[in-house]
Design a protein around this motif. Sequence first.
Motif, PDB file in Angstrom:
ATOM      1  N   VAL A   1      10.464  -4.150 -11.904  1.00 16.75           N
ATOM      2  CA  VAL A   1      11.754  -3.639 -11.447  1.00 16.75           C
ATOM      3  C   VAL A   1      12.365  -2.750 -12.527  1.00 16.75           C
ATOM      4  CG1 VAL A   1      14.083  -4.280 -10.701  1.00 16.75           C
ATOM      5  CG2 VAL A   1      12.118  -5.693 -10.032  1.00 16.75           C
ATOM      6  N   GLU A   2      12.810  -1.569 -12.106  1.00 15.80           N
ATOM      7  CA  GLU A   2      13.415  -0.638 -13.061  1.00 15.80           C
ATOM      8  C   GLU A   2      14.628  -1.282 -13.729  1.00 15.80           C
ATOM      9  OE1 GLU A   2      15.056   3.992 -13.373  1.00 15.80           O
ATOM     10  OE2 GLU A   2      14.509   3.134 -11.408  1.00 15.80           O
ATOM     11  N   GLY A   3      14.706  -1.155 -15.033  1.00 19.45           N
ATOM     12  CA  GLY A   3      15.805  -1.731 -15.779  1.00 19.45           C
ATOM     13  C   GLY A   3      15.532  -3.143 -16.267  1.00 19.45           C
ATOM     14  N   GLU A   4      14.660  -3.874 -15.541  1.00 20.18           N
ATOM     15  CA  GLU A   4      14.318  -5.234 -15.937  1.00 20.18           C
ATOM     16  C   GLU A   4      12.998  -5.279 -16.704  1.00 20.18           C
ATOM     17  OE1 GLU A   4      14.490  -8.155 -12.871  1.00 20.18           O
ATOM     18  OE2 GLU A   4      16.308  -7.322 -11.978  1.00 20.18           O
ATOM     19  N   THR A   5      11.996  -4.603 -16.181  1.00 20.68           N
ATOM     20  CA  THR A   5      10.689  -4.604 -16.851  1.00 20.68           C
ATOM     21  C   THR A   5      10.270  -3.214 -17.303  1.00 20.68           C
ATOM     22  OG1 THR A   5       9.606  -4.447 -14.686  1.00 20.68           O
ATOM     23  CG2 THR A   5       9.846  -6.651 -15.642  1.00 20.68           C
TER      24      THR A   5
ATOM     25  N   THR B   1      -0.761 -11.356  -6.077  1.00 20.81           N
ATOM     26  CA  THR B   1       0.534 -10.656  -6.134  1.00 20.81           C
ATOM     27  C   THR B   1       0.393  -9.147  -5.955  1.00 20.81           C
ATOM     28  OG1 THR B   1       0.465 -10.368  -8.547  1.00 20.81           O
ATOM     29  CG2 THR B   1       1.454 -12.408  -7.702  1.00 20.81           C
ATOM     30  N   TYR B   2      -0.787  -8.655  -5.716  1.00 13.57           N
ATOM     31  CA  TYR B   2      -0.940  -7.204  -5.581  1.00 13.57           C
ATOM     32  C   TYR B   2      -2.156  -6.866  -4.732  1.00 13.57           C
ATOM     33  CZ  TYR B   2      -4.750  -7.523  -8.994  1.00 13.57           C
ATOM     34  OH  TYR B   2      -5.926  -7.838  -9.629  1.00 13.57           O
ATOM     35  N   THR B   3      -2.153  -5.656  -4.223  1.00 12.85           N
ATOM     36  CA  THR B   3      -3.310  -5.116  -3.509  1.00 12.85           C
ATOM     37  C   THR B   3      -3.749  -3.800  -4.143  1.00 12.85           C
ATOM     38  OG1 THR B   3      -1.791  -4.059  -1.937  1.00 12.85           O
ATOM     39  CG2 THR B   3      -2.719  -6.191  -1.299  1.00 12.85           C
ATOM     40  N   TRP B   4      -2.781  -2.926  -4.372  1.00 11.92           N
ATOM     41  CA  TRP B   4      -3.061  -1.578  -4.900  1.00 11.92           C
ATOM     42  C   TRP B   4      -2.153  -1.368  -6.099  1.00 11.92           C
ATOM     43  CZ3 TRP B   4      -0.299   3.354  -3.088  1.00 11.92           C
ATOM     44  CH2 TRP B   4      -0.919   4.495  -3.612  1.00 11.92           C
ATOM     45  N   ILE B   5      -2.726  -1.182  -7.289  1.00 11.24           N
ATOM     46  CA  ILE B   5      -1.890  -1.050  -8.480  1.00 11.24           C
ATOM     47  C   ILE B   5      -2.139   0.276  -9.196  1.00 11.24           C
ATOM     48  CG2 ILE B   5      -1.794  -3.544  -8.873  1.00 11.24           C
ATOM     49  CD1 ILE B   5      -3.755  -3.090 -11.227  1.00 11.24           C
ATOM     50  N   ASP B   6      -1.184   0.608 -10.035  1.00  9.75           N
ATOM     51  CA  ASP B   6      -1.271   1.784 -10.900  1.00  9.75           C
ATOM     52  C   ASP B   6      -1.866   1.302 -12.230  1.00  9.75           C
ATOM     53  OD1 ASP B   6      -0.986   4.020 -12.439  1.00  9.75           O
ATOM     54  OD2 ASP B   6       1.210   4.098 -12.319  1.00  9.75           O
ATOM     55  N   PHE B   7      -3.124   1.628 -12.489  1.00 10.40           N
ATOM     56  CA  PHE B   7      -3.774   1.108 -13.691  1.00 10.40           C
ATOM     57  C   PHE B   7      -3.170   1.696 -14.961  1.00 10.40           C
ATOM     58  CE2 PHE B   7      -7.365   0.296 -16.639  1.00 10.40           C
ATOM     59  CZ  PHE B   7      -7.444  -1.081 -16.439  1.00 10.40           C
TER      60      PHE B   7
ATOM     61  N   TYR C   1       0.833  -1.208   0.000  1.00  8.91           N
ATOM     62  CA  TYR C   1       0.000   0.000   0.000  1.00  8.91           C
ATOM     63  C   TYR C   1       0.868   1.258   0.000  1.00  8.91           C
ATOM     64  CZ  TYR C   1      -4.052  -2.936   0.793  1.00  8.91           C
ATOM     65  OH  TYR C   1      -5.039  -3.887   0.653  1.00  8.91           O
ATOM     66  N   SER C   2       2.180   1.070  -0.127  1.00 10.07           N
ATOM     67  CA  SER C   2       3.084   2.209  -0.240  1.00 10.07           C
ATOM     68  C   SER C   2       3.313   2.513  -1.714  1.00 10.07           C
ATOM     69  CB  SER C   2       4.415   1.885   0.441  1.00 10.07           C
ATOM     70  OG  SER C   2       5.108   0.872  -0.294  1.00 10.07           O
ATOM     71  N   GLU C   3       3.862   3.670  -2.011  1.00  6.23           N
ATOM     72  CA  GLU C   3       4.138   4.034  -3.405  1.00  6.23           C
ATOM     73  C   GLU C   3       5.151   3.072  -4.030  1.00  6.23           C
ATOM     74  OE1 GLU C   3       2.697   6.083  -5.354  1.00  6.23           O
ATOM     75  OE2 GLU C   3       1.411   7.115  -3.929  1.00  6.23           O
ATOM     76  N   ASP C   4       6.172   2.687  -3.250  1.00 10.92           N
ATOM     77  CA  ASP C   4       7.165   1.742  -3.778  1.00 10.92           C
ATOM     78  C   ASP C   4       6.524   0.385  -4.063  1.00 10.92           C
ATOM     79  OD1 ASP C   4       9.189   3.593  -3.674  1.00 10.92           O
ATOM     80  OD2 ASP C   4      10.005   2.900  -1.764  1.00 10.92           O
ATOM     81  N   GLY C   5       5.660  -0.045  -3.162  1.00 14.10           N
ATOM     82  CA  GLY C   5       4.988  -1.326  -3.368  1.00 14.10           C
ATOM     83  C   GLY C   5       4.057  -1.294  -4.561  1.00 14.10           C
ATOM     84  N   ARG C   6       3.375  -0.171  -4.713  1.00  9.52           N
ATOM     85  CA  ARG C   6       2.474  -0.015  -5.859  1.00  9.52           C
ATOM     86  C   ARG C   6       3.250  -0.059  -7.169  1.00  9.52           C
ATOM     87  NH1 ARG C   6      -0.581   5.342  -7.876  1.00  9.52           N
ATOM     88  NH2 ARG C   6      -2.425   4.420  -8.816  1.00  9.52           N
ATOM     89  N   THR C   7       4.384   0.618  -7.216  1.00 10.29           N
ATOM     90  CA  THR C   7       5.210   0.613  -8.426  1.00 10.29           C
ATOM     91  C   THR C   7       5.734  -0.787  -8.720  1.00 10.29           C
ATOM     92  OG1 THR C   7       5.891   2.915  -8.088  1.00 10.29           O
ATOM     93  CG2 THR C   7       7.279   1.554  -9.520  1.00 10.29           C
ATOM     94  N   LEU C   8       6.207  -1.483  -7.694  1.00  5.65           N
ATOM     95  CA  LEU C   8       6.751  -2.825  -7.877  1.00  5.65           C
ATOM     96  C   LEU C   8       5.698  -3.787  -8.416  1.00  5.65           C
ATOM     97  CD1 LEU C   8       9.073  -4.882  -7.468  1.00  5.65           C
ATOM     98  CD2 LEU C   8       8.159  -5.273  -5.169  1.00  5.65           C
ATOM     99  N   SER C   9       4.499  -3.764  -7.828  1.00  8.09           N
ATOM    100  CA  SER C   9       3.471  -4.722  -8.245  1.00  8.09           C
ATOM    101  C   SER C   9       2.785  -4.317  -9.540  1.00  8.09           C
ATOM    102  CB  SER C   9       2.420  -4.896  -7.136  1.00  8.09           C
ATOM    103  OG  SER C   9       1.849  -3.657  -6.773  1.00  8.09           O
ATOM    104  N   SER C  10       2.971  -3.056  -9.964  1.00  7.46           N
ATOM    105  CA  SER C  10       2.355  -2.586 -11.205  1.00  7.46           C
ATOM    106  C   SER C  10       3.303  -2.668 -12.393  1.00  7.46           C
ATOM    107  CB  SER C  10       1.895  -1.132 -11.062  1.00  7.46           C
ATOM    108  OG  SER C  10       1.021  -0.971  -9.977  1.00  7.46           O
TER     109      SER C  10
END
Length: 278
Positions: A135-139, A170-176, A123-132
């Motif tokens: 990983v930077e550079g990989e996906t 694998t997620y709770t809160w995502i960036d659509f 539910y944090s911004e970092d968690g939202r980015t990761l699950s949406s």
Amino acid sequence: MTKEWRYGPTEESYKEMVGRWKQFYDEGLIPPDFLSLQTKQWQDMVSTGKSFVTVDYISRVDFFNNAMRKENPEFNMQFMAPPAGLPGGKQLNPYFHYMEGGLTVASTSKNIEDIMSYMDFFYSEDGRTLSSWGVEGETYVKEGYAIKFKPEFTDVIEMRKQTGLQTSGTYTWIDFDAHLSLFSEDLKHAYEEAVNYDPANMQPRPAFTEKENEVISITGQAIKKHRDESFAKFVTGSRKLADWDKYVEEMNNLGVDKLLETYKEAYDRVQNIQLGSK
């Protein structure tokens, strides 16, 4: 709008809908094996032009168009506004804006605090980015403040298969916006259009007590089973629509009133709690 709990499958409007299904079945407008049709069979029918309208997740616009246009550039699946149904009815999407399942932690776990800290991360911004986005550079890569998937990801369904991102559990809160970024213009248009047919008012989903859940599990399932079996019989003609009143009587004898009362009591309880907190 009556503002009361009613059981639709015993109403006259439901009877009329069943009658339309029967007409479609008799005229060959729906597959004769529609009750047992598997996903692969359905996909084959749509992709080979044996079907002209279907109901499924809106993402199927890209699922079919991306694949089929390689072979047939004229293949074109688009969003269709929902039909009004009965005269004077509203054009509305089915009400699916709820989830009845979820994830939980066993009360006997010795790691509840650690697990909940882990869940809080999503539910944090970092968690939202990761699950949406992953990983930077990989996906994904960053361009200024913008985030973009790497060029090898061009389709949402394939991206989810390859990365596991945004799959169940694998997620709770995502960036659509992550989804939107991979949509074709056709699918983006479909999403923009579809929201115009969402119900204006959210249908209540009351929380039930253990005793109420028992009624829903036992009485509710018996009613649902008989409804589904009867629907199939009415549509295929093994039971005549002239038996409708008998069917309603059968449904009522299974406990429709008890089921409705259970929903009403649960809903009223939630409403009273909300009013008391204001």
